[in-house]
Design an enzyme around this catalytic site. Structure first.
Site, PDB file in Angstrom:
ATOM      1  N   PRO A 135       4.760 -15.640  47.483  1.00 49.70           N
ATOM      2  CA  PRO A 135       5.949 -16.497  47.523  1.00 49.70           C
ATOM      3  C   PRO A 135       7.216 -15.957  46.842  1.00 49.70           C
ATOM      4  O   PRO A 135       7.682 -16.496  45.848  1.00 49.70           O
ATOM      5  CB  PRO A 135       5.456 -17.772  46.842  1.00 49.70           C
ATOM      6  CG  PRO A 135       4.451 -17.276  45.855  1.00 49.70           C
ATOM      7  CD  PRO A 135       3.768 -16.122  46.527  1.00 49.70           C
ATOM      8  N   CYS A 136       7.798 -14.930  47.420  1.00 49.06           N
ATOM      9  CA  CYS A 136       9.040 -14.384  46.868  1.00 49.06           C
ATOM     10  C   CYS A 136      10.199 -15.365  47.008  1.00 49.06           C
ATOM     11  O   CYS A 136      11.188 -15.257  46.277  1.00 49.06           O
ATOM     12  CB  CYS A 136       9.369 -13.041  47.508  1.00 49.06           C
ATOM     13  SG  CYS A 136       9.354 -13.032  49.297  1.00 49.06           S
TER      14      CYS A 136
END
Length: 179
Positions: A135-136
């Protein structure tokens, strides 16, 4: 041999790429660094178990559920440093954000260093080959800016809102190299 398949999503068409029995890539079609970690052209094959598992994970995610990435076999390709950063990203809980500075501090701790460059961290985050699942999009600037998403700021906002994050607490920078 590496394989690919497509997945239509709320943020655009996604390209899933697998090697052996693991996911090695998930890109929003057209994003920055699209297919950047691949050394060969993937072959279309939507019938791999890893693709079925990933599509189910994505179905759950886009339905507002909180699927666990532990159920997926992920093998992003990158340097040891990038692997550390991507592992730290996986520790950011659903519906929460972390700053580049937070991630730099954790990386420094893991590498037994006093400090770590937030720019180096940002570069590793920007080259994340498994978007959404790693989850950047949950990383924001220390000053509250919604900067640095390879898929585009509009998609970052959509993903954060999907997770219930009030994006009004953040801002989109007017200029910068990470837009």
């Amino acid at each position: 041999m590496i394989y690919k398949t497509n997945y239509p999503s709320a943020v655009g068409n996604l390209l899933l790429v697998a090697e052996d029995e693991s996911l090695v890539g998930l890109w929003i079609v057209g994003q920055k660094y699209f297919l950047g970690t691949l050394k060969e052209e993937p072959v279309e094959n939507e019938n791999l178990p890893v693709f079925h598992q990933t599509k189910q994970w994505l179905d759950d995610y886009f339905a507002g559920k909180r699927p666990d990435i532990a159920f997926l076999s992920l093998k992003p390709k990158g340097s040891d440093f990038r692997q550390i950063i991507w592992d730290i990203l996986c520790q950011i809980p659903y519906g929460q954000v972390a700053t580049y500075g937070d991630i730099a501090k954790e990386a420094a701790k893991r590498l037994n260093k006093k400090t770590m460059s937030a720019q180096a961290v940002g570069n590793a985050i920007g080259h994340n080959p498994i978007s959404i699942i790693i989850p950047c999009h949950r990383v924001v600037g220390t000053n509250g800016s919604l900067t640095g998403y390879a898929g585009g700021i509009d998609k970052k906002i959509k993903l954060l809102e999907l997770e219930g994050i009030d994006t009004k607490a953040y801002f989109v920078p007017k200029t910068g190299t990470a837009l």
